[in-house]
Design a protein around this motif. Sequence first.
Motif, PDB file in Angstrom:
ATOM      1  N   SER A   1       0.840  -1.195   0.000  1.00  0.00           N
ATOM      2  CA  SER A   1       0.000   0.000   0.000  1.00  0.00           C
ATOM      3  C   SER A   1       0.875   1.245   0.000  1.00  0.00           C
ATOM      4  CB  SER A   1      -0.901   0.018   1.240  1.00  0.00           C
ATOM      5  OG  SER A   1      -1.788  -1.069   1.231  1.00  0.00           O
ATOM      6  N   PRO A   2       0.626   2.187  -0.913  1.00  0.00           N
ATOM      7  CA  PRO A   2       1.402   3.429  -0.875  1.00  0.00           C
ATOM      8  C   PRO A   2       1.032   4.270   0.340  1.00  0.00           C
ATOM      9  CG  PRO A   2      -0.327   3.569  -2.527  1.00  0.00           C
ATOM     10  CD  PRO A   2      -0.345   2.162  -2.020  1.00  0.00           C
ATOM     11  N   LYS A   3       2.026   4.794   0.996  1.00  0.00           N
ATOM     12  CA  LYS A   3       1.796   5.657   2.154  1.00  0.00           C
ATOM     13  C   LYS A   3       1.556   7.101   1.709  1.00  0.00           C
ATOM     14  CE  LYS A   3       3.860   6.997   6.612  1.00  0.00           C
ATOM     15  NZ  LYS A   3       5.031   6.835   7.514  1.00  0.00           N
ATOM     16  N   TYR A   4       2.195   7.467   0.592  1.00  0.00           N
ATOM     17  CA  TYR A   4       2.071   8.831   0.063  1.00  0.00           C
ATOM     18  C   TYR A   4       1.560   8.736  -1.369  1.00  0.00           C
ATOM     19  CZ  TYR A   4       5.358   9.359   3.937  1.00  0.00           C
ATOM     20  OH  TYR A   4       5.971   9.300   5.170  1.00  0.00           O
ATOM     21  N   ILE A   5       0.423   9.395  -1.651  1.00  0.00           N
ATOM     22  CA  ILE A   5      -0.188   9.334  -2.978  1.00  0.00           C
ATOM     23  C   ILE A   5      -0.306  10.739  -3.556  1.00  0.00           C
ATOM     24  CG2 ILE A   5      -2.226   8.665  -4.309  1.00  0.00           C
ATOM     25  CD1 ILE A   5      -2.848   6.616  -2.113  1.00  0.00           C
ATOM     26  N   PHE A   6       0.263  10.925  -4.742  1.00  0.00           N
ATOM     27  CA  PHE A   6       0.130  12.176  -5.494  1.00  0.00           C
ATOM     28  C   PHE A   6      -0.765  11.905  -6.700  1.00  0.00           C
ATOM     29  CE2 PHE A   6       4.183  12.646  -3.311  1.00  0.00           C
ATOM     30  CZ  PHE A   6       4.161  13.970  -2.883  1.00  0.00           C
ATOM     31  N   TYR A   7      -1.795  12.722  -6.852  1.00  0.00           N
ATOM     32  CA  TYR A   7      -2.780  12.563  -7.927  1.00  0.00           C
ATOM     33  C   TYR A   7      -2.786  13.870  -8.714  1.00  0.00           C
ATOM     34  CZ  TYR A   7      -7.256  10.553  -9.713  1.00  0.00           C
ATOM     35  OH  TYR A   7      -8.258   9.994 -10.464  1.00  0.00           O
ATOM     36  N   PHE A   8      -2.062  13.914  -9.840  1.00  0.00           N
ATOM     37  CA  PHE A   8      -1.960  15.123 -10.648  1.00  0.00           C
ATOM     38  C   PHE A   8      -2.944  15.054 -11.808  1.00  0.00           C
ATOM     39  CE2 PHE A   8       1.964  15.541  -8.366  1.00  0.00           C
ATOM     40  CZ  PHE A   8       2.224  16.908  -8.345  1.00  0.00           C
ATOM     41  N   ILE A   9      -3.746  16.107 -11.970  1.00  0.00           N
ATOM     42  CA  ILE A   9      -4.744  16.172 -13.036  1.00  0.00           C
ATOM     43  C   ILE A   9      -4.505  17.430 -13.873  1.00  0.00           C
ATOM     44  CG2 ILE A   9      -7.194  16.306 -13.597  1.00  0.00           C
ATOM     45  CD1 ILE A   9      -7.768  14.890 -10.923  1.00  0.00           C
ATOM     46  N   GLY A  10      -4.144  17.236 -15.125  1.00  0.00           N
ATOM     47  CA  GLY A  10      -4.011  18.352 -16.066  1.00  0.00           C
ATOM     48  C   GLY A  10      -5.350  18.548 -16.764  1.00  0.00           C
ATOM     49  N   ASP A  11      -6.113  19.521 -16.332  1.00  0.00           N
ATOM     50  CA  ASP A  11      -7.450  19.733 -16.880  1.00  0.00           C
ATOM     51  C   ASP A  11      -7.365  20.009 -18.381  1.00  0.00           C
ATOM     52  OD1 ASP A  11     -10.092  20.644 -17.467  1.00  0.00           O
ATOM     53  OD2 ASP A  11     -10.343  21.230 -15.390  1.00  0.00           O
TER      54      ASP A  11
ATOM     55  N   PRO B  63      10.968   6.126  -2.152  1.00  0.00           N
ATOM     56  CA  PRO B  63      10.551   5.351  -3.330  1.00  0.00           C
ATOM     57  C   PRO B  63       9.723   4.112  -3.019  1.00  0.00           C
ATOM     58  CG  PRO B  63      12.870   4.968  -2.862  1.00  0.00           C
ATOM     59  CD  PRO B  63      12.429   6.084  -1.958  1.00  0.00           C
ATOM     60  N   LYS B  64       9.862   3.556  -1.828  1.00  0.00           N
ATOM     61  CA  LYS B  64       9.135   2.340  -1.475  1.00  0.00           C
ATOM     62  C   LYS B  64       7.809   2.630  -0.774  1.00  0.00           C
ATOM     63  CE  LYS B  64      13.318  -0.490  -1.097  1.00  0.00           C
ATOM     64  NZ  LYS B  64      14.125  -1.383  -0.217  1.00  0.00           N
ATOM     65  N   GLU B  65       7.472   3.930  -0.680  1.00  0.00           N
ATOM     66  CA  GLU B  65       6.235   4.303   0.006  1.00  0.00           C
ATOM     67  C   GLU B  65       5.354   5.251  -0.807  1.00  0.00           C
ATOM     68  OE1 GLU B  65       7.103   4.574   4.647  1.00  0.00           O
ATOM     69  OE2 GLU B  65       8.502   5.837   3.508  1.00  0.00           O
ATOM     70  N   THR B  66       5.832   5.676  -1.974  1.00  0.00           N
ATOM     71  CA  THR B  66       5.175   6.752  -2.720  1.00  0.00           C
ATOM     72  C   THR B  66       4.629   6.281  -4.060  1.00  0.00           C
ATOM     73  OG1 THR B  66       6.702   8.337  -1.707  1.00  0.00           O
ATOM     74  CG2 THR B  66       5.465   9.088  -3.633  1.00  0.00           C
ATOM     75  N   LEU B  67       3.452   6.773  -4.407  1.00  0.00           N
ATOM     76  CA  LEU B  67       2.850   6.557  -5.721  1.00  0.00           C
ATOM     77  C   LEU B  67       2.512   7.918  -6.325  1.00  0.00           C
ATOM     78  CD1 LEU B  67       1.440   4.852  -7.970  1.00  0.00           C
ATOM     79  CD2 LEU B  67      -0.643   4.934  -6.558  1.00  0.00           C
ATOM     80  N   ILE B  68       2.912   8.139  -7.570  1.00  0.00           N
ATOM     81  CA  ILE B  68       2.540   9.357  -8.309  1.00  0.00           C
ATOM     82  C   ILE B  68       1.771   8.936  -9.543  1.00  0.00           C
ATOM     83  CG2 ILE B  68       3.326  11.448  -9.479  1.00  0.00           C
ATOM     84  CD1 ILE B  68       5.952  11.244  -7.946  1.00  0.00           C
ATOM     85  N   ILE B  69       0.579   9.480  -9.731  1.00  0.00           N
ATOM     86  CA  ILE B  69      -0.180   9.253 -10.957  1.00  0.00           C
ATOM     87  C   ILE B  69      -0.498  10.598 -11.599  1.00  0.00           C
ATOM     88  CG2 ILE B  69      -1.133   7.051 -10.188  1.00  0.00           C
ATOM     89  CD1 ILE B  69      -3.720   8.407  -9.525  1.00  0.00           C
TER      90      ILE B  69
ATOM     91  N   PRO C   5      -4.111  10.875 -21.722  1.00  0.00           N
ATOM     92  CA  PRO C   5      -2.966  10.076 -21.272  1.00  0.00           C
ATOM     93  C   PRO C   5      -2.977   9.801 -19.781  1.00  0.00           C
ATOM     94  CG  PRO C   5      -2.297  12.345 -21.640  1.00  0.00           C
ATOM     95  CD  PRO C   5      -3.723  12.247 -22.090  1.00  0.00           C
ATOM     96  N   PHE C   6      -2.226   8.794 -19.397  1.00  0.00           N
ATOM     97  CA  PHE C   6      -2.066   8.433 -17.989  1.00  0.00           C
ATOM     98  C   PHE C   6      -0.628   7.984 -17.772  1.00  0.00           C
ATOM     99  CE2 PHE C   6      -1.856   5.644 -14.393  1.00  0.00           C
ATOM    100  CZ  PHE C   6      -2.710   6.202 -13.454  1.00  0.00           C
ATOM    101  N   TYR C   7      -0.026   8.429 -16.661  1.00  0.00           N
ATOM    102  CA  TYR C   7       1.357   8.077 -16.330  1.00  0.00           C
ATOM    103  C   TYR C   7       1.437   7.767 -14.838  1.00  0.00           C
ATOM    104  CZ  TYR C   7       1.741  10.809 -20.624  1.00  0.00           C
ATOM    105  OH  TYR C   7       1.541  11.305 -21.883  1.00  0.00           O
ATOM    106  N   ALA C   8       2.338   6.838 -14.475  1.00  0.00           N
ATOM    107  CA  ALA C   8       2.472   6.480 -13.056  1.00  0.00           C
ATOM    108  C   ALA C   8       3.873   5.987 -12.742  1.00  0.00           C
ATOM    109  CB  ALA C   8       1.446   5.417 -12.680  1.00  0.00           C
ATOM    110  N   ILE C   9       4.262   6.201 -11.497  1.00  0.00           N
ATOM    111  CA  ILE C   9       5.526   5.690 -10.983  1.00  0.00           C
ATOM    112  C   ILE C   9       5.353   5.432  -9.488  1.00  0.00           C
ATOM    113  CG2 ILE C   9       6.501   7.987 -10.428  1.00  0.00           C
ATOM    114  CD1 ILE C   9       9.237   6.909 -11.302  1.00  0.00           C
ATOM    115  N   GLY C  10       6.029   4.398  -8.990  1.00  0.00           N
ATOM    116  CA  GLY C  10       6.027   4.154  -7.560  1.00  0.00           C
ATOM    117  C   GLY C  10       5.255   2.914  -7.158  1.00  0.00           C
ATOM    118  N   VAL C  11       4.887   2.860  -5.893  1.00  0.00           N
ATOM    119  CA  VAL C  11       4.237   1.685  -5.302  1.00  0.00           C
ATOM    120  C   VAL C  11       2.882   1.416  -5.960  1.00  0.00           C
ATOM    121  CG1 VAL C  11       3.361   0.667  -3.175  1.00  0.00           C
ATOM    122  CG2 VAL C  11       5.377   2.138  -3.104  1.00  0.00           C
TER     123      VAL C  11
END
Length: 470
Positions: A25-35, A301-307, A439-445
């Motif tokens: 489970s990611p502890k830190y989640i970043f959800y970026f939305i380019g409108d 890096p082992k706790e973070t998810l960026i989408i 488009p969709f991009y992701a990196i991390g847990v």
Amino acid sequence: MRKLFRAILLLFVIFAISPTSEAASPKYIFYFIGDGMGFGHVQTTEYFCRFGQNAETPDSLIFLTFPVSSSLQTYSANNLMTCSSAAGTALACGTKTNNTFLGVGPEGEHLTSIAEQLRDKGMKIGIITTVAPDDATPGAFYAHQPSRKLFYQIGKDAAESNFDFIGGAGLREPNNKNNPSDINLFTYFADKGYTLCRGIDGYEQSGKNADKILLLQADSSKTSSLGYTMDQEENSLTLPFMTKAAIGHLSKNAKKGFFLMAEGGLIDHAAHINDAGCMVQEILSFNESLKAAYEFYKKHPKETLIIVTADHETGGLALGTVDGNNMQHLDYINYQKISKDKLAKIIKNILKENKKNSWNEMKEFLKKNFGLWDKIPVNTGEEGDLMKYFQVTFLSKTGIETQTLYAHTDQFTEAVFKLINKKAGIGWTTFSHTGNPVPFYAIGVGAENFSKPMNNKDIPAILRKLSGIK
């Protein structure tokens, strides 16, 4: 004995290399939305970075280096062309709804967003945007209203969300116009424990030790947006600043982690008016915000998810023009100093004040602010077209305005930008949204869970699974 040892060793190796039954489970989640940010917007900006930018060390879009890339379908429950509130609801709550609905289903039923669920699990929550916090995309993460235009009620939902960091331009309806006796929203936010900070200076003075923050721009009269990047004055509130501030605030005592949604809302506004140069600068600012998140990821890096994704595509943007000219000159974007919106406002003021304006004066203005004639070649026929629309706008005053979702534009401004887009080799098909995938991009847990083409409503479902939410 030796056979028993080998058997035990073999079992150890099998369990060591076998995937675990439960994903991390990611502890830190970043959800970026380019409108409004479609594939064409991303590719145009990337090509500008690599081939058009006047810089000694050309930059690149950080999210294009992420190991996972895919696409999203964006249609709403009642239309192939979604609006931002329906798309935002799908991205936040995981349910398709009707256009203009916000945080409620097609039958008006209350929906719960991934942000609200993560808050209930003890995570800190941040929502930031370059438009108003009561706008469609940010509102989808905390509001539950039958219309995206109910700004007072959406603002009240924000105050009641108990989210830790809310940032954007301003509150568009701090007083309930339908019931003036209702509590003022700024008072309501204060009652709910929020500290109001205005602008960068306001945050530096009173935000760093606050419990919950409402960060708005310094100019309280400008509530709809922070203003386009290329038009902003020095020390203005920006998405990169808010991202860094939110990370700093949310990461303090975040024993169970945090969730941060960051929206580049003005990418959409620029695309609605077919202003490619302005759109590119908004995506570059969006990219700077992502860099702050990526720096955090490199430390965890082992706790973070960026989408990274978009709610829909706006403008039908593509590299290419309708006149058979196959040459692209993205370097011409470097010479644009003001947005199309600002040019239209300047012209509107000239007309309102009945100022005399000669063609030669306007020509010098266009040279200075867009590079026309000076940096971008303009032939006799093209100049003749501009002069024609100059005459109907300024002299005979018979020009017809073009109305888009966020702007009214005179014919001369439209002619100027039609020429600039043509010269740069950028084509647009509409002033509105399209049904194109985004488009969709992701990196991390857990990033590998997003590696196939998806529907926008799938994103919260995957985040719930990763976070152990049933």
